[in-house]
Enzyme design. Structure first.
Site, PDB file in Angstrom:
ATOM      1  N   ASP A  75      52.914  22.426  49.731  1.00  0.00           N
ATOM      2  CA  ASP A  75      53.786  23.844  49.377  1.00  0.00           C
ATOM      3  C   ASP A  75      53.550  24.251  48.067  1.00  0.00           C
ATOM      4  OD1 ASP A  75      55.234  21.818  48.218  1.00  0.00           O
ATOM      5  OD2 ASP A  75      57.176  22.190  49.719  1.00  0.00           O
ATOM      6  N   ASP A 486      63.037  16.804  41.961  1.00  0.00           N
ATOM      7  CA  ASP A 486      63.288  16.299  43.426  1.00  0.00           C
ATOM      8  C   ASP A 486      63.258  14.489  43.423  1.00  0.00           C
ATOM      9  OD1 ASP A 486      63.479  18.812  44.536  1.00  0.00           O
ATOM     10  OD2 ASP A 486      61.598  18.998  45.128  1.00  0.00           O
TER      11      ASP A 486
END
Length: 794
Positions: A75, A486
């Site tokens: 992504d 993350d």
């Protein structure tokens, strides 16, 4: 899992880095290049500090003509090609430069099954203002070794909601000069008839989509129309060299999700009788049996989705059949991943992509969806029986250091499992992407014979982390500490090996800043974001083990942190409250005075009582351990907050400051009096990071590294003479998009530099110079040295 990474672009926007569709779009002629710095005489070898994965893999694409030709898209971290001989992935988009950083987000990828040398990528990271550039279609005739580009008149969203749906980009399997691209944001369906060189909007396509995740989101991130989400050809309706007649298109519209053309795209109609109330994430055709399979969810994903269905459409009769393996009322997830075994087309597989708890689920049918089995079942709740085994020894951190209670297991089978593909040449090989890695198996058919298929990471070489901070200590067992989005970050004792575990105790979702005590580097501190619990942690054994500190009142996020050189005290500027200081390890905190909330903080690397801060063009200094700060009289510094500064080890009061924005002060400044005054380096046009490494042989000053614009070119630069001259040490093939978060040299290895990226992990470079001499300034004067690519002050 990937949501926090959108904020990297917001920060870039604040730094000034991020600056109706036309009916026909042509590829522009290549523009005359800007003045370029010469590639340095001292060339570099670039590698990743191995983490292996770390991000969302929304797409895996197998070529249908050539065995072992496989691509993966990420992504925000580019695209990759599989190398069967080494069982690794090769990055394909490292040549994307600073100005086009958004093109590291890949919304779709297509591999040509007529000419396997050809591959296409639709690129762009955000459809809102976070990404200043429009999307583009990249095309390659050498399997991604090099690319040509056609810019589009609209944005694409590789990191937007709905990015797991697809593929949006598709090549006509019979006439490969014809391609289709589904656009977001209401821009419709686009077609190229010259192998991706020019594109035209398909004017008569009836529906540009209407689904948005959250219409109230004023940022434009969740409120964008997810648009046209997949294109599928029925190869049986064409012959080689002639356009395929039947094409199916998926639209983000819960009532009108699937359209078809039977005249090669001249006219389009909504498929009659189709189910409504859901979005079709995937549409996969089994042309041999005449079935179009569709995976539906009530949401666009890849995070959300509470209800789902699987349907089969008989292309010859128009009959729709609900083949859901679980009644919709019993689902708590949507279906996303979808694949057909091309060797045995009656075999179909699908995933419950949004099943976060207790685990994802994978479903398999060998009779075209009439009956299903699943990867795991409950025996007697909460106990479960698995049809698979998992071995994550190559990426041991995938257990996340967790010790869950049943029915959760560690490692998990996955989450955000929107990509799932069976090798068209090998029924035993399957790959699927998750929010943290790419898994695979090579004995899949054990599923059907009552055995257990083996799942392992198939991700080596694919590095997809967003880097917030880096620190390389001068001694000890750790070579490098990283602060990541993350997945928190890692302590690397060996750059060539995957660390056994991310930071734990506590485990931050995102680490925002870290530091070590310069003269006592076994003391390390990190801060980060966490839904609940402390936002600061300490280590006294070189980052091997950690313990939590205590938050002062009001803390909502990590911010920045600084350690005194002897480890005796710390200054912390967290989100949610003002700057704080402590002695010891944060059992209690006191508010600093004289410095605004949100300031970036750093420590002097010699004096344990001296700390520095920066906020909105002002530099602040504390000489009492962070209790009080005083604004420096230095002026001319950048007015914004996109500034990174560091104090030089070994010399009190030696401070370097980089940053700014294109509409104001933007460059590199140096202070030798503890920030009382700064001198701007005239030979640096723009700079965003500054770091120090081991001095060059014969040099007395530390080596400087920066991500900057010097000599008219953006790149990674090195100076061995205190900034008098610079050489570019990367090249146009190694740019990695945006590298503005952090940089540091290695204090133990001359020439080694660690570079942050926003999606390609931690890059490190080693010099090829074995002469013991540094090329910067060898001619003995400032200015530009044409023989070595050095740029200096005149």
């Amino acid at each position: 899992m990937r949501r926090t990474r959108i904020f990297t672009a917001v920060l870039a926007l604040a730094a000034g880095l991020l600056g109706g569709s036309a009916p026909t779009l042509a590829a522009p002629a290549l523009a005359a290049p800007a003045p370029k710095a010469d590639v340095a005489a001292d060339t570099y070898t670039w590698k990743n500090a191995r983490i292996d994965g770390g991000g969302f893999v929304p797409g895996v694409v197998f070529n249908r003509k050539e065995k072992n030709l496989v691509y993966a898209r990420t992504d925000i971290g580019g695209a990759y090609r599989w190398q069967q001989s080494t069982r690794t992935w090769t990055p394909l988009l490292d040549s994307i430069g600073w100005d086009d950083w958004g093109h590291t987000g890949v919304v779709s990828l297509a591999s040509d099954s007529v000419d396997p040398d050809k591959v296409y990528a639709a690129v762009g990271t955000y459809t809102n203002g976070w990404d200043p550039t429009n999307g583009a279609v990249l095309r390659s005739g050498d399997r991604g070794g090099s690319w040509q580009k056609t810019d589009l008149p609209f944005k694409l969203g590789g990191n937007m909601p709905g990015r797991g749906m697809g593929e949006r980009l598709a090549i006509d399997p019979n006439k490969d000069c014809v391609l289709y691209l589904g656009a977001p944001s209401g821009k419709g369906l686009w077609r190229s008839t010259d192998s991706g060189v020019t594109w035209s909007q398909v004017a008569n396509f009836p529906n540009a989509g209407d689904y948005v995740q959250d219409s109230s989101d004023t940022s434009g991130y969740a409120s964008d129309n997810q648009g046209i989400v997949w294109v599928t050809f029925d190869e049986s309706t064409g012959t080689a060299g002639s356009a395929t007649k039947t094409i199916y298109v998926g639209v983000a519209d819960k009532d009108n999700a699937v359209y078809r053309s039977t005249d090669a795209g001249v006219t389009w109609t909504r498929l009659a009788g189709q189910p409504t109330g859901h979005l079709a994430h995937k549409g996969v055709l089994d042309a041999e049996n005449g079935y179009l399979y569709l995976a539906y969810s009530d949401k666009g994903g890849p995070y959300d989705g509470g209800k789902g269905q699987l349907w089969r459409y008989a292309t010859a009769t128009g009959t729709w059949t609900d083949i859901s393996p679980v009644a919709e009322a019993d689902t708590s997830y949507g279906f996303g991943g979808l694949t057909v075994d091309r060797q045995h087309p009656g075999t179909v597989m699908a995933t419950a992509y949004s099943s976060w708890w207790p685990d994802t689920q994978i479903f398999r049918s060998t009779d075209s969806g009439a009956t299903w089995t699943q990867a795991w079942d409950y025996t007697s709740y909460p106990d479960r029986s698995n049809r698979y085994t998992m071995d994550v020894s190559s990426s041991p951190w995938l257990t996340f250091g967790a010790n869950p209670s049943p029915p959760e297991q560690t490692p998990k089978l996955g989450w955000m499992t929107e990509s799932l593909e069976i090798d068209p040449f090998d029924s035993d090989r399957m790959m699927y992407g998750t929010g943290a890695t790419l898994y695979g198996t090579e004995d899949l058919t054990e599923w059907d014979s009552g055995g257990r298929f083996a799942v392992k990471p198939m991700v080596r070489g694919l590095e997809e982390t967003a880097v917030n901070d880096l620190a390389a200590p001068p001694s000890g067992g750790a070579q490098l500490f990283s602060a990541l989005g993350d997945i928190g970050g890692f302590r690397h004792a060996d750059l060539t090996k995957v660390p056994s575990m991310m930071y734990t105790s506590p485990t931050f979702t995102t680490t925002t800043s870290l530091d070590f005590a310069e003269t006592s580097p076994s003391t390390v501190v990190r801060v980060g974001d966490l839904d609940s619990g402390p936002h600061i942690a300490f280590s006294t054994d070189d980052g091997a083990d950690w313990f939590a500190g205590t938050d002062p009142s009001g803390v909502s996020g990590g911010g920045t942190v600084a350690a005194a050189p002897d480890g005796s005290r710390f200054v912390w500027s967290p989100a949610g409250t003002g700057v704080q200081y402590t002695t010891g390890f944060g059992s209690s905190w006191s508010a600093s005075s004289g410095i605004p909330a949100g300031a970036t903080v750093e420590s002097d690397r010699v004096d344990p009582k001296t700390f520095y801060g920066f906020k909105s063009g002002k530099f602040y200094v504390s000489s009492d351990g962070g209790a009080t700060f005083t604004a420096s009289s230095a002026n001319g510094l950048p007015s914004g907050d996109s500034v990174r500064f560091k104090a030089l080890p070994g010399t009190k009061g030696d401070v370097w400051l980089a940053g700014g924005a294109s509409d104001g002060a933007y460059g590199l400044w140096h202070s030798t009096d503890g920030g009382t005054s700064f001198t701007e380096l005239a030979n640096v046009e723009q700079a965003d990071t500054i770091g120090f490494g081991k001095a060059a042989p014969g040099a007395s000053y530390r080596t400087l590294y920066t991500s900057a614009k010097i000599g008219g070119v953006r790149g990674i630069f090195r100076s061995t003479d205190e900034g008098a001259t610079w050489i570019r040490i990367n090249d146009d093939a190694h740019q990695w998009g945006w590298t503005g978060a952090a940089i540091t040299g290695d204090p133990r290895v001359y020439g080694r530099v660690y570079v942050s990226t926003n999606g390609r992990g931690v890059i490190y470079g080693d010099t090829s110079d074995t002469s013991g001499r540094s090329p910067e300034g060898r001619d003995g004067h400032g200015g530009s040295c044409s023989s070595c690519g050095a740029y200096g002050a005149t």
